[in-house]
Structures are given as C-alpha cells and as structure tokens.
Design a protein around this motif. Structure first.
Motif, PDB file in Angstrom:
ATOM      1  N   PHE A 144       0.763  -1.014   0.249  1.00 56.50           N
ATOM      2  CA  PHE A 144       0.479  -0.079   0.448  1.00 56.50           C
ATOM      3  C   PHE A 144       0.484   1.047   0.084  1.00 56.50           C
ATOM      4  O   PHE A 144       1.772   1.044   0.589  1.00 56.50           O
ATOM      5  CB  PHE A 144      -1.267  -0.057   1.102  1.00 56.50           C
ATOM      6  CG  PHE A 144      -2.248  -1.032   1.450  1.00 56.50           C
ATOM      7  CD1 PHE A 144      -2.138  -2.216   0.914  1.00 56.50           C
ATOM      8  CD2 PHE A 144      -3.639   0.079   1.325  1.00 56.50           C
ATOM      9  CE1 PHE A 144      -3.274  -2.946   1.138  1.00 56.50           C
ATOM     10  CE2 PHE A 144      -4.601  -1.216   1.394  1.00 56.50           C
ATOM     11  CZ  PHE A 144      -4.146  -2.277   0.679  1.00 56.50           C
ATOM     12  N   LEU A 145       0.282   1.953  -0.697  1.00 57.11           N
ATOM     13  CA  LEU A 145       1.468   3.229  -1.108  1.00 57.11           C
ATOM     14  C   LEU A 145       0.533   4.246  -1.526  1.00 57.11           C
ATOM     15  O   LEU A 145      -0.684   4.315  -2.352  1.00 57.11           O
ATOM     16  CB  LEU A 145       2.681   3.169  -1.364  1.00 57.11           C
ATOM     17  CG  LEU A 145       2.611   2.964  -3.074  1.00 57.11           C
ATOM     18  CD1 LEU A 145       3.649   3.618  -4.004  1.00 57.11           C
ATOM     19  CD2 LEU A 145       2.985   2.217  -3.439  1.00 57.11           C
ATOM     20  N   GLY A 150      -1.949  11.274   4.219  1.00 60.44           N
ATOM     21  CA  GLY A 150      -2.885  12.124   5.017  1.00 60.44           C
ATOM     22  C   GLY A 150      -4.207  11.586   3.512  1.00 60.44           C
ATOM     23  O   GLY A 150      -5.683  12.067   4.281  1.00 60.44           O
ATOM     24  N   THR A 151      -3.548  10.177   3.154  1.00 63.06           N
ATOM     25  CA  THR A 151      -4.809  10.568   2.279  1.00 63.06           C
ATOM     26  C   THR A 151      -5.352   8.429   1.909  1.00 63.06           C
ATOM     27  O   THR A 151      -6.297   8.382   1.908  1.00 63.06           O
ATOM     28  CB  THR A 151      -3.727   9.800   0.949  1.00 63.06           C
ATOM     29  OG1 THR A 151      -3.152   8.947   0.648  1.00 63.06           O
ATOM     30  CG2 THR A 151      -3.365  11.332  -0.078  1.00 63.06           C
ATOM     31  N   GLY A 152      -4.938   8.415   4.176  1.00 61.57           N
ATOM     32  CA  GLY A 152      -5.903   7.460   3.886  1.00 61.57           C
ATOM     33  C   GLY A 152      -4.894   6.087   3.671  1.00 61.57           C
ATOM     34  O   GLY A 152      -5.733   4.792   4.319  1.00 61.57           O
ATOM     35  N   THR A 153      -3.884   6.475   3.473  1.00 66.30           N
ATOM     36  CA  THR A 153      -3.063   4.818   2.844  1.00 66.30           C
ATOM     37  C   THR A 153      -3.069   3.682   4.468  1.00 66.30           C
ATOM     38  O   THR A 153      -3.677   2.488   3.935  1.00 66.30           O
ATOM     39  CB  THR A 153      -1.574   5.050   2.996  1.00 66.30           C
ATOM     40  OG1 THR A 153      -1.738   6.047   1.938  1.00 66.30           O
ATOM     41  CG2 THR A 153      -1.034   4.333   2.074  1.00 66.30           C
ATOM     42  N   LEU A 283      -2.722   1.675  -4.636  1.00 71.96           N
ATOM     43  CA  LEU A 283      -1.953   3.037  -4.642  1.00 71.96           C
ATOM     44  C   LEU A 283      -3.086   3.602  -4.027  1.00 71.96           C
ATOM     45  O   LEU A 283      -4.383   3.872  -4.880  1.00 71.96           O
ATOM     46  CB  LEU A 283      -1.541   3.340  -6.159  1.00 71.96           C
ATOM     47  CG  LEU A 283      -0.982   4.361  -6.248  1.00 71.96           C
ATOM     48  CD1 LEU A 283       0.124   4.646  -5.649  1.00 71.96           C
ATOM     49  CD2 LEU A 283      -0.698   4.466  -7.971  1.00 71.96           C
ATOM     50  N   ILE A 284      -2.903   4.565  -3.343  1.00 70.95           N
ATOM     51  CA  ILE A 284      -4.413   5.183  -2.833  1.00 70.95           C
ATOM     52  C   ILE A 284      -3.547   6.959  -3.162  1.00 70.95           C
ATOM     53  O   ILE A 284      -3.119   7.519  -2.761  1.00 70.95           O
ATOM     54  CB  ILE A 284      -4.162   5.376  -1.348  1.00 70.95           C
ATOM     55  CG1 ILE A 284      -4.108   3.838  -0.918  1.00 70.95           C
ATOM     56  CG2 ILE A 284      -5.944   6.124  -1.117  1.00 70.95           C
ATOM     57  CD1 ILE A 284      -5.149   2.655  -1.097  1.00 70.95           C
ATOM     58  N   ALA A 314      -5.409   0.938  -7.998  1.00 71.70           N
ATOM     59  CA  ALA A 314      -5.645   2.657  -7.274  1.00 71.70           C
ATOM     60  C   ALA A 314      -7.352   2.129  -6.658  1.00 71.70           C
ATOM     61  O   ALA A 314      -8.099   2.086  -7.190  1.00 71.70           O
ATOM     62  CB  ALA A 314      -5.838   2.862  -8.280  1.00 71.70           C
ATOM     63  N   ILE A 315      -6.893   2.987  -5.876  1.00 71.70           N
ATOM     64  CA  ILE A 315      -8.425   3.460  -4.510  1.00 71.70           C
ATOM     65  C   ILE A 315      -8.327   4.828  -4.873  1.00 71.70           C
ATOM     66  O   ILE A 315      -7.288   5.380  -3.770  1.00 71.70           O
ATOM     67  CB  ILE A 315      -8.392   2.751  -3.636  1.00 71.70           C
ATOM     68  CG1 ILE A 315      -7.648   0.935  -3.331  1.00 71.70           C
ATOM     69  CG2 ILE A 315      -9.351   3.023  -2.567  1.00 71.70           C
ATOM     70  CD1 ILE A 315      -8.060   0.240  -2.377  1.00 71.70           C
TER      71      ILE A 315
END
Ligand SMILES: Nc1ncnc2c1ncn2[C@@H]1O[C@H](COP(=O)(O)OP(=O)(O)O)[C@@H](O)[C@H]1O
Ligand SMILES: [Mg+2]
Length: 392
Positions: A144-145, A150-153, A283-284, A314-315
């Motif tokens: 996960f990256l 601060g994107t919720g990763t 990818l968050i 991608a999320i």
C-alpha cells in the motif's frame, strides 16, 4: 458454481417454484423458505452459500431480516441477493444500507441479471498450483502506498487487510508497517506492545525465522491479522538498514499466505525493491488536485521501472470530503483506471480509528464496510490471477 447451495426465500409459491426450477437447471442445490422466520432457521442450520430473497416479507421487516443474517457469524459473510417484488427505490436503499450484496427487481430481465450476479459472486478463484512443500510459492505480497501523506493509506491498509483475512479465514495474513521514519498502524489497531520493526531488525537474522514470526507477532483484538508494528520514533526509524528490511520481508513471504505492507508516502531505496516484487500495488489517491498530480508523477516513474499497470490497484479515497475531482477526472489526469472509490465517512472514520476498531466491525452496515469487503475480495482474486499468469 455447480453444486453451490442457494436458499430461496419468497412468500409467493409460484415465484419460489419458478426460481427453484431455474436454479436447479443450472445445477445449484436449492433450499426453499416461505417466510422470513423459516428462512432464518434454514440459513443458520444449513449454512447455504447464498441467500436469494424477496425482501417483501410479512413476518419480518426486510432490514431486520438482513441485519439478523449479517450479525450472525454463520451468515455474516454469506452473499445476500434481494430479488424484489417492490420496485421502489426507498426499499432498495434500505436493503443496501442494511447490508445486502446485490439488489435486483423482479422483471423480465431479472433472470439474466441474477445469472450474472451468481457468476460474479461464485467466480472460481484461480486454482492453487500443487507444489511440494519444500518449494512452496511465496505468499502474495500486497503493498500500500500513496503519493502524498494523509490520503488514508494506513487506515485502508489495516481495514482491507482485516477484510482479506475475513474472506479467507484459513489463510495466514500478516501486516507489516514499513513507514519510515515512524509508523502508525500500531496506533490504528491499538497495539501497545514493545515488538516492532526496529526490535526485530536488531535481532540476528538467524533468529527471526518463520517460526519466530508465527509465534511472536501480536494479533490485535478484532483485526484478525498478525502485525509487525512500525518504527515507534524517528530516531530509530532513520538508522534502519534497507537490506535487513528486505530479509524480514522475504521470511514473511515464506511464513504467510498474504503479506500486506504499508509503505506510506515513500518511494525510497527501501520501498522500491519491495514495490517491484509486489504481486499487487495498491495506490491510494485522494481527490485533491495536488495528490492527483503527484500520483501521476509516481505512476510515470513506475513505468520507467518496468511496472505494469495490471499490477496497480488504484483506490480513490474521499478522505477530504466531497470537494475535489471526480473519479473520471482523476483517471484522465493520472492515466490509470481507478478500481474502487471509498466514500467520505466524516468523523466516523477517525472515531473507529480512535477506538482501534475496524470499520467493518464498528459500522458493519455502512456502505464503506461493504466496499471494503468487496474490494478485499477483488484484490485477492486479482493478485492470484496475476500470480497464476506469472506477471508479478
Ligand atoms: N474515507 C475517509 N473518510 C473520512 N476520513 C478518512 C477517510 N480516509 C481516511 N480518513 C482519515 O484521514 C486521516 C489520515 O489517514 P491515514 O490512514 O493516517 O493516512 P496516511 O497513512 O495516508 O497518512 C485519518 O484521520 C483518517 O481517519
Ligand atoms: Mg500512514
């Protein structure tokens, strides 16, 4: 699909018989119930693979029926398809909120739609290759990256890992927090123990073998996976050697079926080799311009490193509320397909984090919980498929 057991719940005998015949022709095993009460008894006694029901029931309110199934461990993960004689959108909303997997309305098109749903829900997972125990395939590595903090990763990493384990209870799942110089998953899941990446890296490599991790890694309550917590402070995080991290990840890969890594906002000499090895790269992306632009840069860089877009998952996480770009705009700018959108959950998200609870546990009927569950299952399928095709 053949041989799966479906419980049909419908007060209308004609409708029930028709569905029974249709599904038996497709080689399903069929159970039938003529009332909500009968259905609950059968669902918990016979544990069917799927419940197909008309939510218009006179003995129990549709939402209560769904919640009872969702709140019982025997049926909490059973796919529930509503095939409704009520076309109103109010009922549809209520059923989706309560936790049905799919909602279809009875019509001439209903059977083909139902068949599609069944095919999707029962789509066979790629067969696991038979290998001798000495040369077992390494576990699936899912990283996960994000391009920005601060994107919720970390929150999504922990919550999706929990759902991955819930979807395959027999699998061994480990989450390792590799965010440097300081990790945060320990805080999210409420782990307060002393063991972490730094203490493990300090031990001689001969000691940190498969058995060591199985025995010693904590399993934070209600999260279900084992955790290798991150660096507790920057002072320690900064002296960690990349080589040792790679060794640890290699041992985890032989010890676990799923190895889920939080790499945070990092494209470093430590994370790049792990990204290159990963079966799936999550990818968050959040919806603000600057994150999306940075994500485009990261994706362009990945391409120069020979990373295939098939491996990118991608999320779009609406961590910042409703403002910002749409999914289509984000896809256009980044040049990647977005596989899932996680809705903005307001303070509920932080509240669950503060209570150290998985979203799926705290808000089981929230749309986000349903999305997590479906996303986790989709990620597992994709990772297995890529592995079987030898892409990773
Ligand atoms: N979908 C969401 N809705 C609401 N808040 C969210 C959502 N996703 C993340 N957050 C919040 O955003 C903050 C940052 O999340 P975190 O997982 O620490 O991000 P990162 O690891 O990318 O820095 C946390 O307070 C979290 O609760
Ligand atoms: Mg983080």
């Amino acid at each position: 699909m053949v041989g799966k057991m479906i419980l049909i719940v419908d007060e209308n005998a004609t409708s029930r018989n028709f569905l029974g015949i249709t599904l038996r022709e497709k080689q399903f095993k069929v159970l039938e119930a003529a009332s909500g009460k009968e259905a609950l008894i059968s669902a918990w006694r016979d544990e069917p693979d799927l419940v197909l029901f008309d939510p218009v029931l006179s003995d129990i309110k549709d939402e209560d029926f769904i919640r009872k199934l969702r709140n019982n461990s025997r049926t909490s993960n059973t796919p529930l398809i509503a095939l409704s004689s009520d076309p109103s959108s109010a009922r549809k909303e209520a059923c989706l909120d309560a936790g049905v997997t799919e909602y279809l309305v009875k019509s001439s098109q209903a059977i083909p739609s139902l068949e599609e749903s069944l095919a999707r829900l029962f789509s066979p997972v790629e067969p696991v290759q038979v290998v001798s125990s000495e040369e077992k395939d390494p576990g699936l590595l899912i990283v996960f990256l994000s391009a920005k903090g601060g994107t919720g990763t970390s929150s999504l990493c922990a919550n999706l890992a929990m759902n991955i384990k819930q979807g395959q209870p027999e699998a061994r799942v480990v989450v390792a927090d590799l965010v440097l110089p300081i990790g945060s998953i320990g805080q999210i899941v409420g782990y307060e123990g002393k063991m972490n990446l730094i203490t493990v890296a300090d031990l001689p490599s001969a000691q940190t073998n498969e058995e060591y991790f199985h025995r010693n890694l904590p399993e934070p309550e209600s999260w279900q996976f084992q955790l290798l917590a991150g660096s507790p402070d920057p002072q320690h995080g900064n002296i960690l050697k990349g080589e040792r991290i790679e060794q640890i990840v290699d041992v985890l890969r032989s010890a676990y079926d799923f190895i889920i890594l939080d790499l945070g906002r990092s494209l470093s000499r430590i994370s790049l080799p792990l990204i290159q090895k990963a079966d799936l790269i999550t990818l968050i992306v959040s919806t603000d311009q600057s994150t999306i632009q940075l994500t485009k840069t990261v994706w362009e860089y990945f391409q120069t490193q020979g990373i295939d877009d098939q491996r990118i998952y991608a999320i779009l996480n609406r961590a910042v509320g409703l403002e910002g770009l749409t999914k289509a705009e984000a896809e256009e700018i980044i040049g990647l397909t977005i596989k899932t959108t996680v809705p903005y959950m307001g303070s509920n998200f932080a509240l669950a984090n503060n209570l150290n609870q998985p979203i799926t546990r705290k808000y089981p009927t929230d749309t986000a919980s349903i999305i997590f569950k479906e996303t986790a299952s989709d990620m597992v399928k994709l990772a297995r498929r890529l592995r079987a095709r030898g892409i990773a």
